[in-house]
Scaffold this motif. Structure first.
Motif, PDB file in Angstrom:
ATOM      1  N   MET A 148       2.126 -64.332  -8.537  1.00 34.31           N
ATOM      2  CA  MET A 148       2.998 -63.821  -7.479  1.00 34.31           C
ATOM      3  C   MET A 148       4.474 -63.964  -7.861  1.00 34.31           C
ATOM      4  N   MET A 149       4.828 -65.050  -8.524  1.00 36.32           N
ATOM      5  CA  MET A 149       6.212 -65.231  -8.970  1.00 36.32           C
ATOM      6  C   MET A 149       6.590 -64.200 -10.022  1.00 36.32           C
ATOM      7  N   GLN A 150       5.658 -63.885 -10.923  1.00 38.63           N
ATOM      8  CA  GLN A 150       5.925 -62.862 -11.936  1.00 38.63           C
ATOM      9  C   GLN A 150       6.063 -61.484 -11.286  1.00 38.63           C
ATOM     10  N   LEU A 151       5.213 -61.175 -10.313  1.00 38.85           N
ATOM     11  CA  LEU A 151       5.327 -59.898  -9.613  1.00 38.85           C
ATOM     12  C   LEU A 151       6.651 -59.794  -8.866  1.00 38.85           C
ATOM     13  N   ASN A 176       9.562 -57.048  -9.515  1.00 37.03           N
ATOM     14  CA  ASN A 176       9.966 -56.242  -8.374  1.00 37.03           C
ATOM     15  C   ASN A 176      11.475 -56.356  -8.142  1.00 37.03           C
ATOM     16  N   ALA A 177      12.041 -57.537  -8.353  1.00 37.79           N
ATOM     17  CA  ALA A 177      13.480 -57.742  -8.160  1.00 37.79           C
ATOM     18  C   ALA A 177      14.299 -57.005  -9.214  1.00 37.79           C
ATOM     19  N   ASN A 178      13.741 -56.824 -10.408  1.00 35.67           N
ATOM     20  CA  ASN A 178      14.451 -56.122 -11.484  1.00 35.67           C
ATOM     21  C   ASN A 178      14.304 -54.612 -11.391  1.00 35.67           C
ATOM     22  N   ASN A 179      13.516 -54.117 -10.432  1.00 34.74           N
ATOM     23  CA  ASN A 179      13.247 -52.683 -10.261  1.00 34.74           C
ATOM     24  C   ASN A 179      12.722 -52.051 -11.552  1.00 34.74           C
ATOM     25  N   GLU A 180      11.825 -52.743 -12.220  1.00 34.35           N
ATOM     26  CA  GLU A 180      11.261 -52.237 -13.471  1.00 34.35           C
ATOM     27  C   GLU A 180      10.071 -51.310 -13.242  1.00 34.35           C
TER      28      GLU A 180
END
Length: 75
Positions: A53-56, A60-64
């Motif tokens: 979940m932390m990796q997701l 998600n925060a980097n908009n990749e």
């Protein structure tokens, strides 16, 4: 060939599963001790879930991720 399969049976029954027999004997004394292997696996799964979940959240925060409608052919 029969001795080969009896050897495999002896390895598992008298060797590899012996700790589980000892844990089963603890069941009358302490339910938590008897299920310690299950608790360990649950802890490992919980830690892996939190890491995932932390990796997701990081990606998600980097908009990749490409979130357009045509990003995947099956959409």
């Amino acid at each position: 060939m029969k001795d080969f399969f009896y050897g495999i049976q002896d390895l598992f029954v008298n060797g590899l599963f012996l700790p589980f027999d000892k844990l089963r004997a603890l069941e009358l004394e302490s339910w938590f001790a008897a299920n310690s292997v299950s608790w360990i696996f649950m802890l490992i799964g919980f830690v892996a879930f939190i890491y995932w979940m932390m990796q997701l959240a990081k990606f998600n925060a980097n908009n990749e991720e490409d979130k357009s409608v045509t990003a995947h052919s099956y959409l």
